[in-house]
Write an enzyme that holds these catalytic residues in place. Structure first.
Site: not given
Length: 232
Positions: A51, A88, A116, A197, A200
């Protein structure tokens, strides 16, 4: 009008039109060459990632590969960026879809994977195996590689962090590929450079990443061109 005069005039006109034809041919060839130069195929750079490169939460024009391509072209590099980021994705996911990502025949690849794996606490040795296979296959295809590092989340523990963090420099050394130590350098944990978040990058954060990684990408292009393995 005597035949001698007619013959001389014919000879003069014949030489003139032959010269004109040669001149025209030269002009056409020159223009054709110029068009070929201007239409030279761009160097294709694949960003194989998650991502962070896919552009999660950002407008399409703000994703990392797009912004990097703009900066490279402004610096005089004829490049086409291939966004191989999938939100993801783990290192295993990147490995599984590598053949698909290579369908566009990139000349260079920036590997941006591992975030991830760390967030999910996956086995660092499995990540090592996945990234090792990706690099091996890219190099076998004659593709220049820039490996970008990632750091394990601090809440998982120091032992995990040590095992995770050393994977990237170890692989860069093993395969003799360029390493950008930490993809989120200068951006991680800085609220104003990240989305809500906290993970990112926002557009300002992407700009910081692009500025910091740019010298490494330019070096990747130049080193491979010197080695004679530039664009194919």
């Amino acid at each position: 009008m005597n035949n001698s005069y007619v013959s001389k005039r014919y000879a003069v006109l014949s030489r003139f039109f032959k010269s004109l034809g040669l001149f025209t041919l030269i002009c056409v060839m020159a223009l054709s060459g110029a068009n070929n130069v201007s239409a030279a195929s761009p160097t294709r750079i694949l960003v194989l990632g998650d991502s962070l490169s896919a552009g999660y939460g950002l407008p399409a024009g703000e994703a990392f590969p797009v912004k990097l391509g703009i900066k490279l072209r402004a610096a005089g590099h004829n490049v086409k960026m291939l966004n191989g980021g999938v939100s993801g994705d783990t290192s295993a996911g990147g490995r599984a879809r590598l053949s698909w990502a290579l369908a566009d025949k990139p000349h260079f690849a920036i590997i941006e994977l591992g975030a991830n794996d760390g967030l999910r606490g996956l086995d660092p040795e499995a990540m090592r195996e996945n990234l090792d296979d990706i690099i091996t296959r890219l190099k076998a295809a004659g593709i220049g590689v820039l490996l970008t590092g990632m750091r394990a989340p601090p809440n998982i523990g120091p032992d995990y962090g040590k095992a995770f963090n050393r994977v990237f420099p170890d692989l860069a050394k093993k395969h003799h590929v360029l390493l950008y130590p930490f993809f989120l350098e200068g951006v991680a944990a800085i609220p104003e450079l990240n989305q809500h978040d906290g993970i990112h990058p926002n557009p300002r954060g992407v700009a910081v990443i692009v500025d910091r990684i740019m010298p490494f990408v330019v070096r990747l292009l130049k080193d491979n061109q010197k080695a004679g393995s530039g664009t194919k």
